[in-house]
Design an enzyme around this catalytic site. Structure first.
Site, PDB file in Angstrom:
ATOM      1  N   LYS A 111       0.834  -1.216   0.000  1.00  0.00           N
ATOM      2  CA  LYS A 111       0.000   0.000   0.000  1.00  0.00           C
ATOM      3  C   LYS A 111       0.861   1.255   0.000  1.00  0.00           C
ATOM      4  O   LYS A 111       0.523   2.236  -0.660  1.00  0.00           O
ATOM      5  CB  LYS A 111      -0.949  -0.001   1.203  1.00  0.00           C
ATOM      6  CG  LYS A 111      -2.080  -1.008   1.028  1.00  0.00           C
ATOM      7  CD  LYS A 111      -3.255  -0.743   1.942  1.00  0.00           C
ATOM      8  CE  LYS A 111      -4.415  -1.633   1.558  1.00  0.00           C
ATOM      9  NZ  LYS A 111      -5.535  -1.596   2.476  1.00  0.00           N
ATOM     10  N   LYS A 193      -5.032 -10.119  -5.988  1.00  0.00           N
ATOM     11  CA  LYS A 193      -6.288 -10.562  -5.355  1.00  0.00           C
ATOM     12  C   LYS A 193      -7.379  -9.532  -5.667  1.00  0.00           C
ATOM     13  O   LYS A 193      -7.074  -8.358  -5.935  1.00  0.00           O
ATOM     14  CB  LYS A 193      -6.104 -10.726  -3.852  1.00  0.00           C
ATOM     15  CG  LYS A 193      -5.922  -9.422  -3.104  1.00  0.00           C
ATOM     16  CD  LYS A 193      -6.416  -9.497  -1.664  1.00  0.00           C
ATOM     17  CE  LYS A 193      -6.522  -8.097  -1.087  1.00  0.00           C
ATOM     18  NZ  LYS A 193      -7.434  -7.878  -0.041  1.00  0.00           N
ATOM     19  N   LYS A 196     -10.816  -3.835  -3.388  1.00  0.00           N
ATOM     20  CA  LYS A 196     -11.556  -2.590  -3.627  1.00  0.00           C
ATOM     21  C   LYS A 196     -10.640  -1.521  -4.201  1.00  0.00           C
ATOM     22  O   LYS A 196     -10.989  -0.838  -5.148  1.00  0.00           O
ATOM     23  CB  LYS A 196     -12.111  -2.049  -2.310  1.00  0.00           C
ATOM     24  CG  LYS A 196     -13.131  -2.927  -1.657  1.00  0.00           C
ATOM     25  CD  LYS A 196     -13.627  -2.238  -0.379  1.00  0.00           C
ATOM     26  CE  LYS A 196     -13.954  -3.220   0.698  1.00  0.00           C
ATOM     27  NZ  LYS A 196     -12.914  -3.380   1.710  1.00  0.00           N
TER      28      LYS A 196
HETATM   29  N1  AQP Z   1      -9.764 -11.224  -2.791  1.00  0.00           N
HETATM   30  C1  AQP Z   1     -10.109 -11.673  -1.594  1.00  0.00           C
HETATM   31  N2  AQP Z   1     -10.287 -13.006  -1.398  1.00  0.00           N
HETATM   32  C2  AQP Z   1     -10.668 -13.491  -0.174  1.00  0.00           C
HETATM   33  N3  AQP Z   1     -10.883 -12.686   0.892  1.00  0.00           N
HETATM   34  C3  AQP Z   1     -10.718 -11.354   0.743  1.00  0.00           C
HETATM   35  N4  AQP Z   1     -10.857 -10.312   1.587  1.00  0.00           N
HETATM   36  C4  AQP Z   1     -10.575  -9.166   0.928  1.00  0.00           C
HETATM   37  N5  AQP Z   1     -10.248  -9.424  -0.340  1.00  0.00           N
HETATM   38  C5  AQP Z   1     -10.327 -10.781  -0.501  1.00  0.00           C
HETATM   39  C6  AQP Z   1     -11.266 -10.431   2.976  1.00  0.00           C
HETATM   40  O1  AQP Z   1     -12.375  -9.568   3.179  1.00  0.00           O
HETATM   41  C7  AQP Z   1     -12.336  -9.105   4.516  1.00  0.00           C
HETATM   42  C8  AQP Z   1     -12.548  -7.634   4.547  1.00  0.00           C
HETATM   43  O2  AQP Z   1     -11.494  -7.004   3.866  1.00  0.00           O
HETATM   44  P1  AQP Z   1     -11.182  -5.461   4.075  1.00  0.00           P
HETATM   45  O3  AQP Z   1     -12.094  -4.662   3.266  1.00  0.00           O
HETATM   46  O4  AQP Z   1     -11.201  -5.108   5.479  1.00  0.00           O
HETATM   47  O5  AQP Z   1      -9.701  -5.337   3.690  1.00  0.00           O
HETATM   48  P2  AQP Z   1      -8.910  -5.792   2.482  1.00  0.00           P
HETATM   49  O6  AQP Z   1      -8.403  -7.153   2.650  1.00  0.00           O
HETATM   50  O7  AQP Z   1      -7.856  -4.774   2.374  1.00  0.00           O
HETATM   51  O8  AQP Z   1      -9.978  -5.774   1.289  1.00  0.00           O
HETATM   52  P3  AQP Z   1      -9.814  -5.068  -0.032  1.00  0.00           P
HETATM   53  O9  AQP Z   1     -11.003  -5.283  -0.866  1.00  0.00           O
HETATM   54  O10 AQP Z   1      -8.516  -5.455  -0.643  1.00  0.00           O
HETATM   55  O11 AQP Z   1      -9.841  -3.547   0.394  1.00  0.00           O
HETATM   56  P4  AQP Z   1      -8.789  -2.406   0.160  1.00  0.00           P
HETATM   57  O12 AQP Z   1      -8.506  -2.442  -1.304  1.00  0.00           O
HETATM   58  O13 AQP Z   1      -9.529  -1.174   0.585  1.00  0.00           O
HETATM   59  O14 AQP Z   1      -7.604  -2.688   0.987  1.00  0.00           O
HETATM   60  C9  AQP Z   1     -10.985  -9.520   5.095  1.00  0.00           C
HETATM   61  O15 AQP Z   1     -11.189 -10.650   5.938  1.00  0.00           O
HETATM   62  C10 AQP Z   1     -10.184  -9.913   3.904  1.00  0.00           C
HETATM   63  O16 AQP Z   1      -9.245 -10.934   4.198  1.00  0.00           O
END
Ligand code: AQP
Length: 330
Positions: A111, A193, A196
């Site tokens: 990040k 992966k 968002k």
């Molecule tokens: N691609 C994924 N596959 C499986 N699990 C996932 N999670 C996120 N992406 C995947 C799981 O969703 C939960 C919530 O995630 P989060 O929004 O708190 O944080 P994150 O992992 O950072 O999700 P994003 O979508 O990638 O958000 P951004 O881009 O904002 O950082 C967690 O349990 C995560 O493991």
């Protein structure tokens, strides 16, 4: 009942990676656990945001979680900033966490590489996450695979605090991740992966037409240039993993056979996937639309969730303050 905690950032729309990696598991686990599910808006402000968007996304996230099947009469569903003990405990944990532990976190490296100026919040993110979990003395955290390293850090934090302030009987448990078979859903680009902030997602609440527009161009096994070329499901980076997540086992077996024998073209395979995805996602979308029209009910549910969470959070902080000598004026 054993206690679980998990969180999700309101940093964008709820996507099928969040759903399959975490939220679906929360729905299943809420029946046998005392459950705390938190919309972690303090985490979401570690990247660029507009206040109005954040407010809307926080509500939308609550709607998405409820529509996915979380039950507010079983689980406490709440917004992180409604429970100030999260940031209070995070500050305390910052004072016992070695900087090196934070600098080696993969998500920090990824990040911070995407930002011109790196703010301290990105580095300290997993400390706040440790506070989120340990505030509820949760020993199980249902998350996707990307969060496993952060949970390792939560265990280090718990161990460090216990060693210093609760050496005889550990006060904080060492939380363990609980993963699903769909612990890492790939993004539509077939590389990173689904995430968002990368924008390679399929939204949980998208219409059948929107989902199809995204699935249609998705990459498949590069060996399948023409419909008659045989392929290997394991080399199909997006469509095959999604079939495994959404389609019943006999369909997955058929997909494997039709891919290897070139009995189906990739478009046939995508159409079958789309049908099975929509079977699962359409009822969620319909429930979300209903909830959208009842914002007061969603707000009331979040307030009640925060009230229940605070009862536990205050009790934990009372112990923490006493053990650390932070209670002199009481
Ligand atoms: N691609 C994924 N596959 C499986 N699990 C996932 N999670 C996120 N992406 C995947 C799981 O969703 C939960 C919530 O995630 P989060 O929004 O708190 O944080 P994150 O992992 O950072 O999700 P994003 O979508 O990638 O958000 P951004 O881009 O904002 O950082 C967690 O349990 C995560 O493991």
């Amino acid at each position: 009942m054993p206690r679980i905690f998990s969180g999700i950032q309101p940093s964008g729309e709820l996507h099928i990676g969040n759903y399959l990696g975490a939220v679906k598991n929360w729905v299943a686990l809420q029946h046998e656990h005392e459950s705390f599910f938190c919309i972690v808006n303090y985490h979401a402000i570690t990247i660029a945001f507009a206040p109005e968007d954040l407010r809307r996304r926080t509500r939308d996230m609550a709607v998405g979680l409820l529509a996915s099947g979380l039950d507010a009469s079983r689980a406490a569903i709440f917004v992180q900033s409604d429970v100030p003990e999260h940031t209070e405990l995070a500050w305390i944990f910052n004072t016992i966490t070695p900087l090196g532990e934070l600098e080696r976190q993969v998500q920090f490296k990824e990040k911070s590489a995407r930002q011109e100026q790196v703010m301290a919040g990105i580095l300290n993110y997993p400390v706040l996450q440790a506070a989120d979990i340990l505030l509820y003395l949760a020993d199980t955290v249902p998350v996707g695979e990307d969060q496993v390293q952060h949970l390792e850090l939560s265990r280090v934090v718990a161990r460090n605090w216990n060693a210093r302030f609760s050496p005889d009987v550990p006060f904080f448990p060492e939380p363990q991740p609980k993963l699903t078979p769909t612990r890492r859903i790939p993004g539509l680009d077939g590389q990173a992966k689904m995430s968002k902030s990368i924008g390679n997602t399929i939204g949980l609440l998208e219409s059948p037409e929107q989902v199809w527009e995204k699935l249609r161009p998705a990459v498949t096994d590069p060996a399948r240039q023409r419909k008659t070329d045989a392929g290997e499901p394991a080399k199909c980076p997006v469509v095959y993993p999604l079939h495994r997540a959404f389609s019943p086992p006999p369909v997955v077996a058929e997909v494997e056979e039709k891919c290897r024998s070139a009995g189906w073209g990739c478009m046939d395979c995508k159409k079958a996937l789309h049908a099975h995805m929509m079977d699962e996602l359409t009822p969620i979308r319909v429930r979300a639309a209903e909830l959208h029209d009842r914002p007061q009910e969603v707000d009331a549910m979040l307030h009640e969730g925060a009230r229940r969470a605070r009862l536990v959070a205050r009790e934990t902080m009372d112990t923490v303050r006493t053990r650390m000598g932070l209670d002199a004026a009481q």
